[in-house]
Each structure stands twice: as C-alpha cells, then as structure tokens.
Design an enzyme around this catalytic site. Sequence first.
Site, PDB file in Angstrom:
ATOM      1  N   GLU A 157       0.808  -1.268   0.084  1.00  0.00           N
ATOM      2  CA  GLU A 157      -0.228  -0.021  -0.159  1.00  0.00           C
ATOM      3  C   GLU A 157       0.815   1.275  -0.044  1.00  0.00           C
ATOM      4  O   GLU A 157       1.998   1.310   0.296  1.00  0.00           O
ATOM      5  CB  GLU A 157      -0.982   0.040   1.293  1.00  0.00           C
ATOM      6  CG  GLU A 157      -0.201  -0.661   2.488  1.00  0.00           C
ATOM      7  CD  GLU A 157       0.823   0.241   3.257  1.00  0.00           C
ATOM      8  OE1 GLU A 157       0.762   1.565   2.998  1.00  0.00           O
ATOM      9  OE2 GLU A 157       1.724  -0.393   3.421  1.00  0.00           O
ATOM     10  N   GLU A 194       4.453  -0.529   2.039  1.00  0.00           N
ATOM     11  CA  GLU A 194       4.726  -0.850   0.663  1.00  0.00           C
ATOM     12  C   GLU A 194       4.555  -2.298   0.098  1.00  0.00           C
ATOM     13  O   GLU A 194       4.252  -2.688  -1.088  1.00  0.00           O
ATOM     14  CB  GLU A 194       5.926  -0.157   0.033  1.00  0.00           C
ATOM     15  CG  GLU A 194       6.204   1.031   0.316  1.00  0.00           C
ATOM     16  CD  GLU A 194       7.592   1.737  -0.172  1.00  0.00           C
ATOM     17  OE1 GLU A 194       8.206   0.922  -0.871  1.00  0.00           O
ATOM     18  OE2 GLU A 194       7.739   2.829   0.025  1.00  0.00           O
TER      19      GLU A 194
END
Length: 360
Positions: A177, A320
């Site tokens: 994300e 991430e």
Amino acid sequence: MEREQQLKAWVQQITALDEAAQKAAADHLDDLTKPPGSLGKLEELTIRLAGITGKKQPSFSKKAVIVMASDHGVVEEGVSSFPAEVTQQMVHNFLAGGAAVNVLARHAGAEVICVDIGVNGEPVHPDLVSRSVRKGTANMAKGPAMSREEALQAILTGIDVVQESVRKGTQLFVTGEMGIGNTTPSAAVTSVLTGVSVQEATGKGTGLDQAGVQHKANVIARAIQLNQPAPNDPIDVLAKVGGLDIAGLAGVIIGSAALKCPVVIDGYISTAAALVASRIAPACRNYMIASHMSEERGHAALLQTLELSPLLQVGMRLGEGTGGVLCLHLIEAAGRIMDEMATFSSAGVSGGNEKAEAEL
C-alpha cells in the site's frame, strides 16, 4: 445491494484447505533427511502452501505485489509528518521502479502492480492500474471517510485486480500500500475490530514524536466517537473510519482466497485489511501468510486476533509490501526443500521411517 451480492458470491467461493495435499506434504517432509519438524516454521509454511494450492509440492513461478495507493482526508488534521502530495509522488516512484518494494521485488522475482484506487490527483503512466473510486477519503474526524457503496466498490476492485492477474498467470500475491496518513485509519479499524484502546493501536506512522502520536490518537478517538462504526459490520467500519487502500487490500485477500492463491500479508495497514477480510469472509484466513512483525504499535494485536504467526521480525515499518516481499525468499526455500532434499531411502540414510516403524 448489487455490490453486496457480488461480494457475497466471491466469499462463497472460498473453500477449506485441501487436507489430502497437506497430509502428503507433511509425510514427504517427515521422509526427508532431517529430524521431524526440525525446519520449524518453514515446514508449517510448506504444509500451508500445499493445503492452499491442493498440490503436495507447489511452485510459484509468477508472483505479484499489489500496491494499493490512495489518499486520506484525515491528513488535514496533522496526523502525518509528510504532506499528502507525497502519495502521488511515491506512485510515480513505484512506477519508475525506484521504491524499496521495487528493489526487493526485483530481487525476489516478483512483479509490482501499482493501483490508483483513490489518489487525490491525476497520476498517469502506462503501467498504472487506474481504478479510482474517489479522489481520497473524506476527513473521518468530521464525518464518514466514504460511503458504504464506495467501500464495497473498493473491495470489489481489489478482487478484480487479483482476478485479472490470475488470468495472466500469477499464482501468489503480496499485499502492499501507499497512502500518506494511512496508519491513522488502520489504527481506527484495529481499535474498533479488536477492542484494544485507541492508545494501544496508535503508533508513530511516518515518524511522529510523542506529542504527535498523542494528537493522532485524539483524532482517531474523535473520529470513532463521531461516526460510531459498528464492530460487527466490517464494511461499516471501513466506510466510516477506514481507507480506500485498506478496502482494496481486503478485496485482494478475499480474491486470492477465492482463487486458491496464497496471499502474503505485509505490515500494519495490510494486516488491518486482513482482519477486515477475515470478518467478511472467515475462511480466507487460512490463505494468509503473515510475513513480519511491524514496529508499528497495534500490529501485534491484529496478528493475535487473526491467530497468525509472522515468519520474520526485523524491525521494519515501511509498508509498501516490503516485509511481504522478503518472505518470498522463504517460500522459495520451502519449495526447494521439497524438490531437492533427499529422502532417507534415496540417500541410504538410516533413521527415517524405518525408525518410526520400529517404534510402533
């Protein structure tokens, strides 16, 4: 109502793990030239992967990290040490291959799929998956983050991205994300769904000091008090105090489970999404692999609630999908053990099944 039914149909596709494949994998592991269980979590991982795929010795030649990117209106409350425009800037960094997750994914042989599910801007790139539900959530400290329909749309978007990737041959997914401020809705979701206090769920995020963390906790408490999300309705929680990236990842997890693909869960935000997914579709928990224990406060409570044990503990809190990608090496190792390690009989080593049979 139509989206509710679409989601329900996907949930109904999720089945229990294949017990025969798990037993076959366990039996093979016990026949390898080592004491039973001596590879610890690597053996548990191998058996889980067999149950997910229905294959005694699964392999994953095509892997993908799905990075859901979105903005969060609550950033205007000063809950992050980075400005909101960094979300779009980092999206371009992902697409240029320059972020940490890109480096680690290249090393692990995984594709990075960046999805604009709610960036407050107009990122343009030929490799960007543009599936924007809205231009960022509203400020949850002043009202609901989004509507229920938007939360459902974001979940279904995550499922669609998985389905499209599976059609292209992807066999395993990692959750990732990007969204400045997204530890704030993650902490709100954690508090509501686990019952831990807002203080216990709220951490430093991008590097807040003690005063900043306390302010962030106060904002979250105010948002929960104002919106009154229903703990027994995970979609209501997402809509009122969640994020589009969290909802999209919940969809990635549900879609992976429905299509019998393992899904490696990254850190705090991803695990908040995993808890939402498990409340929508309890059977999908069996398809999750917890990658690491984040340094972000509240992550342990999520993993405990999900009854998942992380494979790594390396002090990471980047997000991430970075911790998830690191675990791809362990998944590869598990496959190599099954494929390449000698059995007692093939190696002519005494003490394997012969010993077990003698003890009966």
